[in-house]
Enzyme design. Structure first.
Site, mmCIF file in Angstrom:
data_model
loop_
_atom_site.group_PDB
_atom_site.id
_atom_site.type_symbol
_atom_site.label_atom_id
_atom_site.label_comp_id
_atom_site.label_asym_id
_atom_site.label_seq_id
_atom_site.Cartn_x
_atom_site.Cartn_y
_atom_site.Cartn_z
ATOM 1 N N CYS A 62 0.830 -1.203 0.000
ATOM 2 C CA CYS A 62 0.000 0.000 0.000
ATOM 3 C C CYS A 62 0.868 1.259 0.000
ATOM 4 C CB CYS A 62 -0.892 0.001 1.238
ATOM 5 S SG CYS A 62 0.050 0.057 2.769
ATOM 6 N N ALA A 65 3.304 1.613 2.795
ATOM 7 C CA ALA A 65 4.511 0.810 2.560
ATOM 8 C C ALA A 65 5.464 1.558 1.642
ATOM 9 C CB ALA A 65 4.146 -0.545 1.960
ATOM 10 N N ARG A 96 13.161 -4.391 6.095
ATOM 11 C CA ARG A 96 13.570 -4.110 4.719
ATOM 12 C C ARG A 96 15.083 -4.060 4.534
ATOM 13 N NH1 ARG A 96 13.338 0.373 1.305
ATOM 14 N NH2 ARG A 96 13.100 -0.256 -0.849
#
Lengths: 481, 508
Positions: A62, A65, A96
């Protein structure tokens, strides 16, 4: 030639087979996202950046993100508040791998999960007061933080909060940079709009507040290395080459960036753009407003690295051009050794990619340097310009899939039986169950860096490890025929 | 140049080489960061009592919480039923997060869909998404059941799942008789364990509502939101088989999150069979292994006429005793000698090692039931829990934990910190040091910052592999937990002798 025709025929049949499973309305929509590339065409022949079908297992995320997870989150000397309920920040907490130097929780905050942890009363009465207080608390708990970004989760835009007003007020009161970002997850169709919104926030809340009249000793070799998120240290493995060719990297972002480095973009002689998709917006703005040109480069694999180094050097004087040649020459032996070691083990292996950002095209050269063939590729959240840029990388007959679902990828993989799939963590275990070697191409599967010459050696080793692991010969019990 | 084809250096070694150290120095000149000595000074200050007081005066700011949101739990509860596709009504990014969160913990495929609501749904509601979403999911994945939960977006705009699902059936998205249990799971209420409870109750309601109950000899068992569900559930099944008890596991994820690599991907492996779940209505009672996190489901089970037994993540001797006795009481079956033998072996192991455990001080964080189970085990080892942080605490939990601590001389030095986060824990560890920390992988930052060795027990475990393949329940599970704790104690002891201490014993 006939092999290509066979592949094309098979790929077309595969697409039809996959589409036949959908309900009619959904099938018609998906048909526009799947294609077989015809050499010479200006794009890949697929539609993109369109809503995902409800109930279909899209891989996409989304806007939050795209903003918190990609663009803003890695800026290390700011505190990024996941504003809303606890989940979004929890799931994106340090997963990440954007590496950053510094002392966590003291002068570096990228590996923290900071949230306003909305409760029912915040939904009912609004969260502005909580945000106001929270920023004061950041100031006392993290005295060395240079700023705060407010990463909006879904409820913020639905309950009518005015985070911009809070940001202005708190900036005045605390002196901190406070950046409101309207990246609610329901906005747009994927991460991509989040990138755009995050870029706009840099424009409005960083550049427009920075003092570009202040004295700055610039040189004619100043560059900003941007849209590299330093996954596993990628940006460092790129920066080292730029510095070696005599350029002065005055800012790096957003991986391992400080807010000050982000402010540097308009000061550069040229912006060097790694991930076009996520930061082209701000690059275009800097070009328009400050007259700084930008250039995309590709530091995956020796062929593309050399090409990019020469392209970058061409923007500078003869010294830099000569230096670029020296950098290329210096690494020739390393590349030759890597290729000599791994190519015999990887040559002719078929690869399917499905990733985000720039990787569905940029990594192809690195695979080809190792003698491997990319037979299918697609973008999670690409746009038309990505698919245009892809044509220079792919071969005739390559299978193209945009916003592919798990279902489609499985069907494609079952028939094509690639030797390697490069995609994300949600796909990894599906394909490994099928006995297909896999590498995560978002997180580098906890390895990396993959950028630059140092990264190429790691990339080659990792692909070899995945494909030539003895585990794949164990998937069938020997007593079974 | 440090890199070579012969010995490929990756990030962990590469960035320690002089050429990168120099690069970091060059970069610092452009970072405008705080001078090193000021960072050091501030870092030291964050470990003081003064800072602790500032830190504990936070009212709006949450830093490193040890909890997630409701629909994550709903996805796990739904996944435990055969052929069930977890379906989350709302924004699509949430589902990508739930899937990757479980992927990283279990190292397994995790299937779940979203109906991808966007701006237009925010304005007009998500009915169209539900109608199309159910049709697409049904056609593509051919599930036997779709279990619907919600993201906060759908909750904020007030979408009505019951009405939407009915409308979708009326419009022919899915057959009228296709099972679609559902639960509203707002992220701004409770935590992932609340969502698990809500979805479990939603499923049980779907299976049982309006049906007549005829009591059988069988019992039900539910593990709750459990990162060790794979091995724990198998261990429970083994224990129940030893006791010759008929049972149904309600939401059995043991074969869902542990599938073989055999050349085929099976999207719907494992799970409680539909008919079994329906017939589970007739059971004498249901044992909830994590009762605080199953309060609503337990209430429902009692409403239909069953007995509800709430345990609290029973770990160790007394915990397993309580479980077996509960099963025995519910079924009338005796506890067999074979299990008494297992019990004796765990007691034996504790006796062998007690000298290394007695009086060791621990800090713990995690979900309410997990904390009760671990604390209970520490107390019977003669270890002393000191700081207990529970971000997703409940009133019930506080009462139970205080009672548990008060009952043991080893619990007298413990303090419970309901609603606090891991940044609070950092201050606690810095100002009142303990020997070991127990919690999820997120505790690794505390281990790095403060130096307290971390024993990884909890959820999520991202940075160690396969822990979920070993049970923590049952006497065998107790043994596993014991060994995890002991290994860390011995490793820490050995490591402490590096600076020339003679205490580097071969035999311990």
């Amino acid at each position: 030639m006939s092999a290509v025709i066979d592949d094309k025929t098979r790929n077309r049949a595969l697409i039809n087979e996959v589409l036949a499973t959908y309900p009619e309305k959904a099938g018609k929509k998906r048909a526009k996202h799947l294609n077989v590339y015809e050499e010479g065409k200006p794009d890949c022949g697929v539609k993109s950046n369109i809503k995902s079908l409800p109930g279909v297992m899209t891989i996409r995320g989304c806007a939050y993100a795209g903003s918190k997870g990609v663009v803003w989150g890695p800026i290390k000397d700011m505190v990024h508040v996941s504003h809303g309920p606890v989940g979004c920040g929890q799931y994106s907490w340090a997963t990440r791998r954007n590496y950053a130097n510094g002392t966590a929780g003291v002068d570096s905050f990228a590996a923290l999960q900071v949230t306003s942890d909305f409760q029912e009363k915040d939904i009912v009465f609004g969260g502005d007061k909580k945000l106001d207080k929270l920023i004061d608390e950041i100031k006392t708990v993290f005295p060395l933080a240079k700023g705060v970004s407010v990463q909006s989760e879904c409820p913020i835009g639905l309950i009518g909060d005015d985070i911009e007003a809070v940001a202005k007020k708190k900036h005045k009161e605390t002196g901190l940079s406070v950046v409101p970002v309207r990246c609610e997850g329901f906005r747009g169709v994927s991460q991509s709009l989040g990138h755009h919104i995050a870029n706009d926030a840099i424009r409005d809340w960083v550049f427009d507040k920075a003092d570009y009249e202040a004295p700055f000793e610039s040189t004619s070799y100043d560059v900003v290395l941007m849209a590299d998120y330093n996954i596993g240290g990628d940006a460092w493995a790129s920066r080292i080459l730029l510095e070696e060719m005599g350029l002065r990297v005055i800012g790096q972002g957003t991986g391992d960036a400080t807010l000050k480095e982000i402010e540097m973009m308009p000061r550069a002689k040229v912006l060097l753009l790694h991930c076009y998709r996520s930061m082209n917006y701000i690059a275009r703005h800097v070009e328009e407003k400050y007259g700084v040109p930008w250039m995309e480069y590709n530091f995956f694999g020796p062929t593309k690295i050399a090409e990019s180094l020469r392209k970058i050097a061409a923007l500078f004087d003869d010294t830099i051009k000569a230096n670029a040649e020296k950098v290329i020459a210096k690494h020739e032996q390393l590349c030759a050794d890597v290729i000599a070691k791994y190519k015999p083990r990887l040559e002719g292996k078929k690869v399917m990619l499905y990733v985000g950002g720039l990787r569905p095209r940029h990594v192809i050269g690195a695979y080809e340097d190792l003698g491997m063939d990319v037979v299918g590729t697609g973008y999670e959240f690409g746009h038309g310009d990505d698919y245009q840029r892809t044509t220079g990388y792919i071969k005739d007959g390559t299978l193209i899939y945009d916003d592919a679902s798990g279902f489609e990828l499985e069907k494609f993989a079952e028939k094509i039986r690639p030797d390697l799939i490069g995609s994300g963590v949600k796909e990894k275990y599906i394909f490994q169950k099928m006995g297909i070697p896999f590498r995560q191409m978002h997180s580098w599967d906890y390895s990396g860096p993959y950028h630059g010459y140092d990264g190429f050696a790691i990339f080659a080793r990792d692909m070899d490890m995945a494909i030539n692991s003895p585990v794949w010969s164990l998937t069938k019990a020997p007593w079974k025929k | 140049m440090a890199q070579s084809a012969e010995k490929v250096l990756d990030h962990s070694a590469l960035f320690q080489t002089p050429e990168y150290k120099e690069l970091f120095e060059r970069k610092r000149a452009f970072e405008h960061t705080v001078p090193v000595d000021e960072v050091k000074k501030t870092c030291d200050w964050t470990k003081t009592w003064e800072y602790r007081e500032i830190n504990f005066s936070r009212e709006a700011l949450t830093i490193n919480p040890a909890k997630a949101c409701q629909p994550l739990g709903a996805v796990m509860a739904a996944a435990g039923f055969e052929g069930t596709l977890p379906y989350v009504h709302g924004s699509q990014g949430c589902v990508a997060y739930f899937r990757s969160h479980f992927n990283r913990h279990f190292k397994e495929p995790v299937s779940a869909v979203s109906d991808s609501m966007t701006e237009d749904a925010a304005v007009f509601g998500g009915l169209t998404n539900m109608v199309d979403g159910l049709a697409n999911a049904y056609a593509l994945y051919k599930p036997k059941m779709i279990a619907v939960s919600t993201t906060c977006m759908a909750e904020v705009i007030g979408d009505d799942l019951d009405a939407f699902i009915k409308t979708a059936k009326d419009k022919g998205s899915i057959p009228k008789d296709f099972p679609v249990p559902f639960a509203h799971t707002p992220s701004f209420v409770g935590s992932h364990v609340t969502g698990y409870d809500n979805m479990l109750k939603g499923c049980l309601t779907h299976f049982w509502e309006g049906k007549e109950r005829k009591e059988s000899t069988s019992i039900n068992i539910n593990g709750g939101f459990d990162g060790y569900c794979v091995a724990n559930t198998r261990e429970l099944k083994r224990l129940l088989a030893e006791m010759d008890v008929e049972y149904t596991v309600l939401s059995d994820t043991s074969d869902v999150y542990d599938t073989p690599t055999n050349g085929e991907f099976n999207m719907f492996a494992g799970g409680t069979r539909y008919d079994d779940a329906v017939n589970a209505l007739h059971a004498k009672g249901t044992i909830f292994m994590q009762g605080i996190s199953a309060a609503k489901s337990a209430e429902y089970v009692e409403k239909v006429g069953q007995k509800a037994v709430s345990l609290h993540c029973p770990i160790g001797v007394a915990g397993t005793d309580a479980f077996l006795m509960a099963v025995s009481e519910l079924t009338g079956k005796p506890i067999p000698a074979s299990l008494e033998l297992e019990r004796g072996r765990l007691v034996d192991a504790i006796a062998d090692s007690q000298a290394y455990l007695h009086g060791k001080k621990f800090a713990l964080f995690g979900d309410p039931d997990m904390l009760l189970g671990l604390t209970g085990f520490l107390l019977e080892l003669g270890a002393e829990p000191v700081h207990i942080v529970c971000t997703n605490s409940t009133k019930d939990f506080v009462e139970k934990m205080e009672k548990l601590l008060a009952a043991s001389p080893f619990g007298q030095g413990a303090k419970l910190w309901p609603g606090k986060d891991l940044w609070h824990m950092r201050s606690l560890l810095a100002t009142e040091p303990v020997d070991f920390l127990i919690g999820s992988s997120h505790g690794k930052y505390l281990e790095r910052d403060i130096g307290t060795p971390l024993i990884r027990i909890g959820f999520p475990i991202f940075d160690r592999h396969h822990h979920h393949r070993f049970p923590i329940w049952g006497y065998q599970g107790g043994l596993n937990v014991l060994v995890k704790i002991l290994d860390k104690i011995f490793d820490t002891l050995d490591a402490s002798t590096v600076e020339g201490s003679p205490s580097f014993d071969l035999v311990r």
